[in-house]
Write an enzyme that holds these catalytic residues in place. Structure first.
Site, PDB file in Angstrom:
ATOM      1  CD1 TRP A 178      62.955 -62.050 -28.448  1.00  0.00           C
ATOM      2  CD2 TRP A 178      62.277 -63.869 -29.559  1.00  0.00           C
ATOM      3  NE1 TRP A 178      63.977 -62.956 -28.450  1.00  0.00           N
ATOM      4  CE2 TRP A 178      63.597 -64.083 -29.112  1.00  0.00           C
ATOM      5  CE3 TRP A 178      61.652 -64.872 -30.278  1.00  0.00           C
ATOM      6  CZ2 TRP A 178      64.296 -65.278 -29.369  1.00  0.00           C
ATOM      7  CZ3 TRP A 178      62.342 -66.061 -30.537  1.00  0.00           C
ATOM      8  CH2 TRP A 178      63.639 -66.245 -30.086  1.00  0.00           C
TER       9      TRP A 178
ATOM     10  CG  ASP B  37      56.708 -63.181 -25.363  1.00  0.00           C
ATOM     11  OD1 ASP B  37      57.076 -63.621 -24.255  1.00  0.00           O
ATOM     12  OD2 ASP B  37      57.382 -63.303 -26.404  1.00  0.00           O
TER      13      ASP B  37
ATOM     14  CE  LYS C 159      63.955 -65.116 -22.341  1.00  0.00           C
ATOM     15  NZ  LYS C 159      65.208 -65.442 -22.982  1.00  0.00           N
TER      16      LYS C 159
HETATM   17  N1  PMP Z   1      59.827 -64.119 -26.536  1.00  0.00           N
HETATM   18  C1  PMP Z   1      60.810 -63.462 -25.934  1.00  0.00           C
HETATM   19  C2  PMP Z   1      60.546 -62.082 -25.430  1.00  0.00           C
HETATM   20  C3  PMP Z   1      62.051 -64.076 -25.759  1.00  0.00           C
HETATM   21  O1  PMP Z   1      63.043 -63.428 -25.147  1.00  0.00           O
HETATM   22  C4  PMP Z   1      62.257 -65.390 -26.233  1.00  0.00           C
HETATM   23  C5  PMP Z   1      63.551 -66.144 -26.054  1.00  0.00           C
HETATM   24  N2  PMP Z   1      64.652 -65.471 -25.732  1.00  0.00           N
HETATM   25  C6  PMP Z   1      61.210 -66.020 -26.899  1.00  0.00           C
HETATM   26  C7  PMP Z   1      59.999 -65.374 -27.011  1.00  0.00           C
HETATM   27  C8  PMP Z   1      61.350 -67.417 -27.437  1.00  0.00           C
HETATM   28  O2  PMP Z   1      61.307 -68.262 -26.357  1.00  0.00           O
HETATM   29  P1  PMP Z   1      61.461 -69.838 -26.426  1.00  0.00           P
HETATM   30  O3  PMP Z   1      62.875 -70.125 -26.740  1.00  0.00           O
HETATM   31  O4  PMP Z   1      61.032 -70.250 -25.052  1.00  0.00           O
HETATM   32  O5  PMP Z   1      60.538 -70.336 -27.488  1.00  0.00           O
END
Ligand code: PMP
Length: 364
Positions: free
Chosen positions: A105, A176, A200
């Site tokens: 991510w 993030d 989450k």
């Molecule tokens: N950042 C992290 C640390 C994540 O765990 C996730 C999704 N699992 C995301 C970003 C992407 O999130 P979204 O699906 O809300 O765009």
């Protein structure tokens, strides 16, 4: 299975929600008390909804001690849209943004930012299979950077920053925090901006929380697309357009639930205890192998492997049959992953530990 029977849901997200939250939502689904309509059927500009949004934000502020000079936004588009909005708003021409590369991510966030401006990758642990968080001395930060971006918890790899990096007084730290926000006390003043998809620890998907220091809003240029402009969103109290009203309602109930548990220090103690039980079992004999280096282990996503992929498949199948769902690791890394966010019950951790022992006894 009767619909009211719940299994243990180890999914990484969307993830388990607190049962009392679901039950209250169920009771109020057809008619909000005193309103006679569901929350999905009322105007986002009604007093009822404005109060609901205001209370959700006030409860979040109280829980995490958000100072007055920070703004709280409830946006859409997930954390993934923040990968773009952060640089669009905070990274000016001629400036550099530092990105610490600690997982898939984090890497995606950096790639999106590089479409907008100049990005420097600093402190990557990719060569180690992202099995750890880099130390401060590995960071090589750019003096005068527009900001430094970190991913506080790496959902896929099961690592977490246990203490924040020092980025200096003048450079905003942007995080993030999708997969560990509100898992424990947070010193908001260490950050310029924090963002998190809700699915989450905060509520359902479709709500994206942004906490931003007010002075940074002056960086948002007026020629940005309005929906992607933090200042427009802040000036309109997240109501520039129609927000995810139902999602914000569940978010609000989740804040009340966290408060009822005694706040973030209390939830942190529970989270520490839950994770410690699982890591102790992983380390007990060597039958299981934790993938994250111990000092970087996540309290939210516990990743481990078994001897062979074949055995991992059997583990997953047997676990699912035993009512332990969602233990398969992310498709990009394989192995097993137990996501044990705030709302995941401790009994479920105990059940998994028990299952792991029994599985080892049979297959070890
Ligand atoms: N950042 C992290 C640390 C994540 O765990 C996730 C999704 N699992 C995301 C970003 C992407 O999130 P979204 O699906 O809300 O765009």
């Amino acid at each position: 299975m009767p619909t009211a029977t719940r299994i243990f849901n180890f999914s990484a997200g969307p993830a388990v929600l607190p049962l009392p939250v679901l039950e209250q939502a169920q009771r109020e689904l057809v008619s909000l008390p005193g309103v006679g309509m569901s929350v999905m059927e009322i105007s986002h500009r009604s007093k009822t909804f404005e109060d609901l949004l205001g209370t959700a934000i006030a409860d979040l502020r109280e829980l995490s001690g958000i100072p007055a000079h920070y703004r709280v936004l409830m946006l859409q588009g997930g954390a993934s849209l923040q990968f773009s909005m952060v640089p669009m708003n905070l990274l000016g021409p001629g400036q550099t943004a530092d990105y610490v590369d600690t997982g898939s991510w984090a890497e995606k966030a950096a790639k999106e930012a590089a479409r907008v401006g100049t990005v420097k990758i600093t402190g990557s642990t990719k060569a180690d299979g992202y099995n750890r968080i880099p130390s401060q001395s590995e960071l090589a930060l750019t003096p005068g950077a527009a900001y430094v971006h970190i991913t506080t918890n790496n959902t896929i790899e099961g690592t977490e920053w246990r203490s924040l990096p020092d980025v200096g007084r003048d450079v905003p730290l942007v995080a993030d925090a999708s997969s560990d926000i509100l898992s424990g006390p947070l010193d908001i003043t260490r950050f310029g901006l924090i963002y998190a998809g809700a699915q989450k620890n905060l509520g359902p998907s479709g709500v994206t929380l942004v906490i931003v220091r007010e002075d940074l809003l002056s960086r948002s240029k007026s020629d940005l697309p309005v929906m992607l402009n933090y200042k427009v969103q802040a000036d309109n109290n997240s109501l520039y357009n129609t927000p995810n009203t139902f999602g914000i309602y569940i978010f609000g109930l989740t804040m009340k639930w966290l408060k009822s548990l005694g706040g973030l220090a209390a939830i942190a103690r529970t989270n520490e205890r839950k994770a410690a039980k699982l890591y102790a079992e992983i380390d007990r004999t060597g039958f299981y192998r934790g993938t994250a280096q111990p000092a970087s282990r996540s309290l939210m996503n516990v990743t481990f492997r078994l001897r062979t992929e074949e055995l991992e498949k059997i583990f997953e199948k047997d676990a699912t049959a035993a009512g332990l769902d969602g233990l398969k690791g992310h498709r990009s890394v394989g192995g097993m992953r137990a996501s044990i966010y705030n709302a995941f019950p401790e009994e479920g951790v105990d059940a998994l530990v028990e299952f792991m022992r029994e599985f080892e006894r049979k297959r070890g």
